[in-house]
Design an enzyme around this catalytic site. Structure first.
Site, PDB file in Angstrom:
ATOM      1  N   CYS A   1     111.276 145.325 -28.767  1.00  0.00           N
ATOM      2  CA  CYS A   1     111.131 144.585 -27.307  1.00  0.00           C
ATOM      3  C   CYS A   1     109.939 144.934 -26.759  1.00  0.00           C
ATOM      4  O   CYS A   1     109.561 146.137 -26.284  1.00  0.00           O
ATOM      5  CB  CYS A   1     112.039 145.423 -26.232  1.00  0.00           C
ATOM      6  SG  CYS A   1     112.315 144.435 -24.676  1.00  0.00           S
TER       7      CYS A   1
ATOM      8  N   CYS B   1     117.486 139.827 -24.953  1.00  0.00           N
ATOM      9  CA  CYS B   1     116.182 140.589 -24.546  1.00  0.00           C
ATOM     10  C   CYS B   1     116.271 141.439 -23.277  1.00  0.00           C
ATOM     11  O   CYS B   1     115.929 141.103 -22.151  1.00  0.00           O
ATOM     12  CB  CYS B   1     115.102 139.411 -24.446  1.00  0.00           C
ATOM     13  SG  CYS B   1     113.662 140.260 -24.408  1.00  0.00           S
TER      14      CYS B   1
END
Length: 445
Positions: free
Chosen positions: A373, A195
């Site tokens: 994302c 991430c």
């Protein structure tokens, strides 16, 4: 098959909810004792491992699938960004591993100790040797706080936290709540990370919190990143630079954290463009994103690449050397961002790949590197970045400019995506938004 089982095991199958059979630390969802051989062996009980076990049990039968995973708890880690900002509780992110293992699939509660792909076997840390016909490697990655001098012991001090660890995510919120004035410092390491947007998401949330509590005028917010860019996809990077300028945030590129002096509230950074040059930053709040790397058990094995990651074909997710070995998620060398959204898209492709190979057919579906994302920019806005292997936007919603901050996308991140995770991805029925994107773009994407 049942007639060949020991009578006690037949009884255990019949009364699976009453009896538990333990054998070398091995547990099963249906109460069956463990075998030494499985048609499909899954290594890792994270998002990729659970998703693939759920999918493949429908193809080969639950009794022919096992998962090797030592942890008692399973966490939805993308929500930790909001936990660190006080918007979600850490308790909401976790469920017991036993509750997410697909029913009937064997749970081998151990760590992987050694691979032997030449003999189609895996050794566990409890001395068990398990053989397989097909192996799915979903071991995630490892955090290396210890590669920063002064950590992890520095977390014993106040003013410092990290959203990447269960032990330290609430310390981020503690540091933010107690902030009075000075530098609020956020870091991005000089390694691949999972991430990759998360290190700056907490910066935007901290900025929003300090504005809300009237402390922003006394705060100097700094993002020190080892990267040469703010974000890897230009469309979203341009939008984020606008936010940085508008909110008076300070970004220093190519700055890598190498030491934390928590007793003095100092952080030491190296300048990656000028070897040997370092700079000390004082802080009132520090959020650390740790260096990360492949699982230690993979490094030096017959399955890794030069960097220690699982060496797979980026299109089929099949191992480049061993045809009956496959990979998914953070442990692989797939050249895309390591996110839960990527795992979802990979699971659909890998499901198809394995299905074809089970039928002695050639894989016919390619993973395009899709990942997503949700860049949280405040307590009610998100920029939803979606892109492929080439760093090109691969967006689901054609009538929306996804580089703009959106309240709707925030609710997707905070409320819809956790539901999709627990009830879709982990059940093996959510393989990413690909089919919906195709429909919304009238078949043109």
């Amino acid at each position: 098959m049942a007639s060949l089982l020991h009578p006690q095991l037949q009884l255990s199958r019949q009364y699976g909810r009453v009896f538990s059979v333990f054998n070398s630390q091995i547990h099963t969802g249906s109460g069956l004792a463990a075998k030494d051989h499985y048609k499909v062996l899954v290594l890792g009980g994270g998002s990729g491992g659970i998703a693939m076990a759920a999918r493949l049990k429908r193809k080969v039968g639950a009794e022919n699938v096992a998962i090797v995973e030592p942890s008692e708890m399973h966490y939805y880690q993308p929500i930790w960004t909001l936990v660190g900002a006080g918007a979600k509780s850490v308790a909401s992110s976790g469920r017991s591993t036993s509750s997410v293992i697909p029913s009937g699939v064997t749970w081998v509660k151990s760590k992987v100790a050694e691979f032997d792909p030449e003999k189609n076997t895996v050794h566990t840390d409890c001395g068990k040797k398990i053989s397989y016909d097909y192996l799915i490697v979903a071991l995630g990655l490892e955090l290396h706080y210890e590669k920063i001098k002064g950590l992890p012991e520095g977390f014993e001090h106040p003013k410092i936290g990290s959203n990447y660890s269960l032990k330290t995510v609430e310390k981020t919120w503690d540091a933010l709540k107690s902030f009075k004035e000075g530098n609020a410092l956020f870091t991005f390491p000089n390694t691949p990370v999972k991430c990759a947007g998360a290190p700056q998401k907490i910066m935007y949330l901290s900025d929003a919190f300090l504005r809300k509590t009237g402390k922003r005028s006394k705060a100097n917010i700094i993002f020190n990143t080892s990267l040469p860019v703010l974000f890897g996809v230009k469309k979203y990077a341009d939008a984020l630079w606008e936010i940085v300028k508008k909110r008076d945030l300070n970004v220093n590129l190519r700055h890598n954290l190498i030491e934390v002096r928590a007793d003095k509230q100092e952080a030491l950074f190296e300048n990656l463009d000028k070897p040997g040059e370092t700079e000390v930053f004082k802080y009132e709040m520090l959020h650390v994103t740790p260096p990360m790397g492949p699982p230690a058990v993979l490094k030096g094995s017959l399955l890794d690449d030069a960097g220690g990651w699982l060496d797979v074909n980026k299109n089929t997710l099949q191992h480049k050397t061993y045809d009956n070995v496959f990979g998914i998620g953070d442990c692989t060398n797939l050249p895309t961002s390591k996110t839960a959204a990527a795992v979802a898209a990979q699971s659909a492709v890998l499901d198809r790949t394995v299905s074809r190979i089970l039928k002695k057919q050639t894989p016919d579906k390619a993973y395009d590197g899709y990942t997503s994302c949700p860049l949280v920019t405040s307590y009610n806005t998100v920029i939803l970045a979606e892109f492929d292997y080439d760093g090109q936007p691969l967006e689901t919603f054609p009538v929306v400019d996804q580089s703009k901050e959106s309240r709707v996308m925030y609710h997707m991140k905070a409320d819809v995506m956790p539901h999709l995770y627990w009830h879709g991805l982990l059940k093996g029925i959510w393989g990413g938004p690909g089919p919906y994107r195709t429909m919304m773009h009238l078949g043109m994407k």
